[in-house]
Motif scaffolding. Sequence first.
Motif, PDB file in Angstrom:
ATOM      1  N   GLY A  11      53.420 104.720  86.954  1.00  0.00           N
ATOM      2  CA  GLY A  11      51.998 104.830  87.246  1.00  0.00           C
ATOM      3  C   GLY A  11      51.066 104.289  86.178  1.00  0.00           C
ATOM      4  O   GLY A  11      49.873 104.562  86.202  1.00  0.00           O
ATOM      5  N   ILE A  12      51.588 103.520  85.228  1.00  0.00           N
ATOM      6  CA  ILE A  12      50.770 103.040  84.107  1.00  0.00           C
ATOM      7  C   ILE A  12      49.582 102.201  84.570  1.00  0.00           C
ATOM      8  O   ILE A  12      48.525 102.223  83.952  1.00  0.00           O
ATOM      9  CB  ILE A  12      51.623 102.268  83.073  1.00  0.00           C
ATOM     10  N   SER A  13      49.732 101.475  85.653  1.00  0.00           N
ATOM     11  CA  SER A  13      48.634 100.625  86.133  1.00  0.00           C
ATOM     12  C   SER A  13      47.454 101.444  86.653  1.00  0.00           C
ATOM     13  O   SER A  13      46.320 100.995  86.610  1.00  0.00           O
ATOM     14  CB  SER A  13      49.132  99.690  87.236  1.00  0.00           C
ATOM     15  N   LYS A  14      47.736 102.648  87.133  1.00  0.00           N
ATOM     16  CA  LYS A  14      46.664 103.502  87.661  1.00  0.00           C
ATOM     17  C   LYS A  14      46.088 104.416  86.589  1.00  0.00           C
ATOM     18  O   LYS A  14      44.888 104.640  86.529  1.00  0.00           O
ATOM     19  CB  LYS A  14      47.188 104.366  88.809  1.00  0.00           C
ATOM     20  N   LYS A  15      46.979 104.979  85.758  1.00  0.00           N
ATOM     21  CA  LYS A  15      46.543 105.964  84.781  1.00  0.00           C
ATOM     22  C   LYS A  15      47.532 105.965  83.622  1.00  0.00           C
ATOM     23  O   LYS A  15      48.683 106.333  83.781  1.00  0.00           O
ATOM     24  CB  LYS A  15      46.483 107.337  85.465  1.00  0.00           C
ATOM     25  N   LYS A  16      47.087 105.542  82.442  1.00  0.00           N
ATOM     26  CA  LYS A  16      47.945 105.534  81.266  1.00  0.00           C
ATOM     27  C   LYS A  16      48.017 106.940  80.687  1.00  0.00           C
ATOM     28  O   LYS A  16      46.991 107.587  80.462  1.00  0.00           O
ATOM     29  CB  LYS A  16      47.407 104.562  80.222  1.00  0.00           C
ATOM     30  N   SER A  17      49.247 107.401  80.441  1.00  0.00           N
ATOM     31  CA  SER A  17      49.469 108.716  79.847  1.00  0.00           C
ATOM     32  C   SER A  17      50.395 108.559  78.647  1.00  0.00           C
ATOM     33  O   SER A  17      51.410 107.870  78.728  1.00  0.00           O
ATOM     34  CB  SER A  17      50.119 109.669  80.845  1.00  0.00           C
ATOM     35  N   ILE A  18      50.035 109.209  77.551  1.00  0.00           N
ATOM     36  CA  ILE A  18      50.860 109.197  76.341  1.00  0.00           C
ATOM     37  C   ILE A  18      51.327 110.621  76.088  1.00  0.00           C
ATOM     38  O   ILE A  18      50.515 111.541  75.960  1.00  0.00           O
ATOM     39  CB  ILE A  18      50.081 108.671  75.129  1.00  0.00           C
ATOM     40  N   TYR A  19      52.634 110.787  76.009  1.00  0.00           N
ATOM     41  CA  TYR A  19      53.245 112.092  75.774  1.00  0.00           C
ATOM     42  C   TYR A  19      53.710 112.160  74.328  1.00  0.00           C
ATOM     43  O   TYR A  19      54.401 111.264  73.861  1.00  0.00           O
ATOM     44  CB  TYR A  19      54.457 112.296  76.684  1.00  0.00           C
ATOM     45  N   THR A  20      53.342 113.247  73.632  1.00  0.00           N
ATOM     46  CA  THR A  20      53.794 113.470  72.265  1.00  0.00           C
ATOM     47  C   THR A  20      54.422 114.855  72.196  1.00  0.00           C
ATOM     48  O   THR A  20      53.740 115.868  72.390  1.00  0.00           O
ATOM     49  CB  THR A  20      52.621 113.362  71.261  1.00  0.00           C
ATOM     50  N   PHE A  21      55.721 114.884  71.958  1.00  0.00           N
ATOM     51  CA  PHE A  21      56.459 116.142  71.846  1.00  0.00           C
ATOM     52  C   PHE A  21      56.384 116.596  70.387  1.00  0.00           C
ATOM     53  O   PHE A  21      56.819 115.887  69.492  1.00  0.00           O
ATOM     54  CB  PHE A  21      57.924 115.944  72.264  1.00  0.00           C
ATOM     55  N   LYS A  60      57.032 119.507  67.202  1.00  0.00           N
ATOM     56  CA  LYS A  60      58.101 120.409  66.770  1.00  0.00           C
ATOM     57  C   LYS A  60      57.907 121.841  67.247  1.00  0.00           C
ATOM     58  O   LYS A  60      58.852 122.549  67.504  1.00  0.00           O
ATOM     59  CB  LYS A  60      58.209 120.414  65.242  1.00  0.00           C
ATOM     60  N   ASP A  61      56.696 122.289  67.349  1.00  0.00           N
ATOM     61  CA  ASP A  61      56.431 123.676  67.722  1.00  0.00           C
ATOM     62  C   ASP A  61      56.421 123.878  69.240  1.00  0.00           C
ATOM     63  O   ASP A  61      55.804 124.809  69.744  1.00  0.00           O
ATOM     64  CB  ASP A  61      55.119 124.156  67.100  1.00  0.00           C
ATOM     65  N   ASN A  62      57.133 122.992  69.957  1.00  0.00           N
ATOM     66  CA  ASN A  62      57.275 123.044  71.410  1.00  0.00           C
ATOM     67  C   ASN A  62      55.960 122.836  72.153  1.00  0.00           C
ATOM     68  O   ASN A  62      55.807 123.283  73.286  1.00  0.00           O
ATOM     69  CB  ASN A  62      57.956 124.334  71.867  1.00  0.00           C
ATOM     70  N   ILE A  63      55.045 122.147  71.515  1.00  0.00           N
ATOM     71  CA  ILE A  63      53.798 121.753  72.167  1.00  0.00           C
ATOM     72  C   ILE A  63      53.974 120.319  72.661  1.00  0.00           C
ATOM     73  O   ILE A  63      54.489 119.462  71.948  1.00  0.00           O
ATOM     74  CB  ILE A  63      52.597 121.819  71.187  1.00  0.00           C
ATOM     75  N   LEU A  64      53.556 120.091  73.870  1.00  0.00           N
ATOM     76  CA  LEU A  64      53.549 118.744  74.440  1.00  0.00           C
ATOM     77  C   LEU A  64      52.095 118.350  74.649  1.00  0.00           C
ATOM     78  O   LEU A  64      51.356 119.046  75.343  1.00  0.00           O
ATOM     79  CB  LEU A  64      54.300 118.703  75.773  1.00  0.00           C
ATOM     80  N   GLU A  65      51.673 117.261  74.005  1.00  0.00           N
ATOM     81  CA  GLU A  65      50.332 116.744  74.187  1.00  0.00           C
ATOM     82  C   GLU A  65      50.394 115.549  75.123  1.00  0.00           C
ATOM     83  O   GLU A  65      51.152 114.614  74.890  1.00  0.00           O
ATOM     84  CB  GLU A  65      49.717 116.314  72.855  1.00  0.00           C
ATOM     85  N   ILE A  66      49.595 115.609  76.169  1.00  0.00           N
ATOM     86  CA  ILE A  66      49.522 114.504  77.123  1.00  0.00           C
ATOM     87  C   ILE A  66      48.101 113.940  77.031  1.00  0.00           C
ATOM     88  O   ILE A  66      47.136 114.631  77.355  1.00  0.00           O
ATOM     89  CB  ILE A  66      49.823 114.975  78.560  1.00  0.00           C
ATOM     90  N   SER A  67      48.001 112.704  76.548  1.00  0.00           N
ATOM     91  CA  SER A  67      46.699 112.059  76.362  1.00  0.00           C
ATOM     92  C   SER A  67      46.447 111.076  77.484  1.00  0.00           C
ATOM     93  O   SER A  67      47.302 110.248  77.798  1.00  0.00           O
ATOM     94  CB  SER A  67      46.667 111.308  75.033  1.00  0.00           C
ATOM     95  N   ARG A  68      45.248 111.173  78.055  1.00  0.00           N
ATOM     96  CA  ARG A  68      44.793 110.238  79.090  1.00  0.00           C
ATOM     97  C   ARG A  68      43.343 109.902  78.800  1.00  0.00           C
ATOM     98  O   ARG A  68      42.516 110.805  78.743  1.00  0.00           O
ATOM     99  CB  ARG A  68      44.889 110.864  80.475  1.00  0.00           C
ATOM    100  N   LYS A  69      43.070 108.634  78.639  1.00  0.00           N
ATOM    101  CA  LYS A  69      41.706 108.157  78.328  1.00  0.00           C
ATOM    102  C   LYS A  69      41.042 109.070  77.309  1.00  0.00           C
ATOM    103  O   LYS A  69      41.380 109.044  76.147  1.00  0.00           O
ATOM    104  CB  LYS A  69      40.874 107.995  79.587  1.00  0.00           C
ATOM    105  N   LYS A  70      40.105 109.888  77.749  1.00  0.00           N
ATOM    106  CA  LYS A  70      39.332 110.714  76.817  1.00  0.00           C
ATOM    107  C   LYS A  70      39.753 112.177  76.810  1.00  0.00           C
ATOM    108  O   LYS A  70      39.084 113.007  76.211  1.00  0.00           O
ATOM    109  CB  LYS A  70      37.847 110.608  77.158  1.00  0.00           C
ATOM    110  N   SER A  71      40.855 112.512  77.454  1.00  0.00           N
ATOM    111  CA  SER A  71      41.266 113.915  77.496  1.00  0.00           C
ATOM    112  C   SER A  71      42.679 114.095  76.946  1.00  0.00           C
ATOM    113  O   SER A  71      43.505 113.202  77.009  1.00  0.00           O
ATOM    114  CB  SER A  71      41.204 114.446  78.935  1.00  0.00           C
TER     115      SER A  71
END
Length: 132
Positions: free
Chosen positions: A35-45, A47-58
């Motif tokens: 789905g990168i063409s519709k909405k780019k998402s960056i996942y960062t795992f 160490k403290d079991n937090i997953l950050e999902i970045s999309r545009k400004k959120s």
Amino acid sequence: MEDYLRKTIPNLKPFDYDRHHDSHFINKEWVLVNGISKKKSIYTFKKDNILEISRKKSVIKTSWTLSISNIFSIETEDGLITVKAFFKDDDVLVLNHQNKNEFALFINTTNYSEDLNSIEDVHCLLYTSDAA
């Protein structure tokens, strides 16, 4: 279900905690190819079991847990999912959904200077030797 994945993406290696966790997985910027063409998402795992999902400004913060060997539980917008993790190489991560014939393909862009914003960018990164 794993046969489906292996036919689609051959030569996968299972996630190995000792080999992959710290050096290839944690705190890396994993761009979701699906789905990168519709909405780019960056996942960062983290160490403290937090997953950050970045999309545009959120940025969405959620959680992940390593359950057994290479099986993860990930809290997503759609609820809790269980995935099996594989590496194609050091910069290609595949998370295979355990209850469906679906997988998510990620590329680690931490060490690359070029942005991934389209399928064409992904193709260039994967198929050119001067991507780094």
